[in-house]
Design an enzyme around this catalytic site. Structure first.
Site, PDB file in Angstrom:
ATOM      1  N   LYS A   1      14.444 -23.390  96.638  1.00 50.13           N
ATOM      2  CA  LYS A   1      13.380 -24.080  95.903  1.00 50.13           C
ATOM      3  C   LYS A   1      12.606 -23.084  95.037  1.00 50.13           C
ATOM      4  CE  LYS A   1      12.432 -27.957  99.084  1.00 50.13           C
ATOM      5  NZ  LYS A   1      12.600 -29.058  98.105  1.00 50.13           N
TER       6      LYS A   1
ATOM      7  N   SER B   1       7.646 -27.063  97.976  1.00 47.45           N
ATOM      8  CA  SER B   1       7.050 -27.076  99.312  1.00 47.45           C
ATOM      9  C   SER B   1       6.275 -25.790  99.559  1.00 47.45           C
ATOM     10  CB  SER B   1       8.136 -27.203 100.388  1.00 47.45           C
ATOM     11  OG  SER B   1       8.858 -28.397 100.256  1.00 47.45           O
TER      12      SER B   1
END
Length: 209
Positions: free
Chosen positions: A111, A89
């Site tokens: 992430k 993202s």
């Protein structure tokens, strides 16, 4: 639901041993797993205010976006895959991004850690940091690539899920996509020319992380 029986495997990415049957004899891996926050019970949108979020037990960003993705990368490396595409993202350069506050999960932090692990793994990789996902038809928009969240400062911060899926597949077909990391969004439908030359798109990317 996605068809077939012999070529569909069910496993839990937080349990490494459950992954090996699915990873046998594969050439490439596309990672699209992500922790998903849930709204705490009792929230009434009619009363205004903002909901509070939580992650279910075993489904936190640390467990899913870090350890779960690490397990997939390790299993793929053992299987001898030739390339891994990882969908992340945008927003990871900012520790104060609101997504990190959801359920106190620091989802973008975890992430990012998985992305770094992949980049350092020695396996050819493509890291796609997608903008906000939309349920719109693919193939209708001009795609935009960037780095270091620079696209978040523009009005073009979203991407069709279908277009993101197409970029994942195209990344497996062109050498120009290997060992690249980039942000991905699109212009609104009707502005610009819908992207169809993916080799050219990947050729424009210079960032490796």
């Amino acid at each position: 639901m996605i068809g077939g029986g012999d070529d569909v495997y069910t496993g839990c990415i937080t349990k490494a041993e459950s992954l090996f049957p699915a990873f046998s004899k594969i050439d490439a891996l596309v990672i699209v797993t992500s922790a998903v926050p849930k709204v705490k019970p009792g929230f009434d949108p009619s009363k205004g205010g903002r909901p509070e979020y939580y992650f279910v037990k075993g489904g936190s960003p640390e467990e899913v976006d870090w350890l779960g993705q690490k397990n997939q990368i390790d299993a793929a490396k053992e299987a001898g895959v030739k390339q891994i595409v990882l969908v992340g993202s945008m927003g990871g350069t900012n520790l104060n991004n609101p997504l990190n506050a959801l359920g106190n999960g620091n989802i973008l932090v975890w992430k990012r850690k998985a992305e770094k692990y992949l980049a350092d793994s020695g396996i050819p990789y493509t890291i796609i940091r997608a903008g906000g996902l939309q349920e719109t038809e693919g193939g209708k928009r001009e795609l935009l690539v960037g780095k270091d969240d620079e696209l978040l400062a523009t009005d073009t911060r979203t991407i069709s899920r279908a277009d993101l899926a197409e970029v994942c597949i195209q990344a497996l077909l062109f050498e120009e996509a290997k060992n690249k990391a980039f942000d991905l969004s699109s212009k609104p439908e009707g502005q610009g020319v819908p992207t169809c030359d993916f080799k050219l798109l990947f050729s424009r990317i210079t960032s490796t992380f």
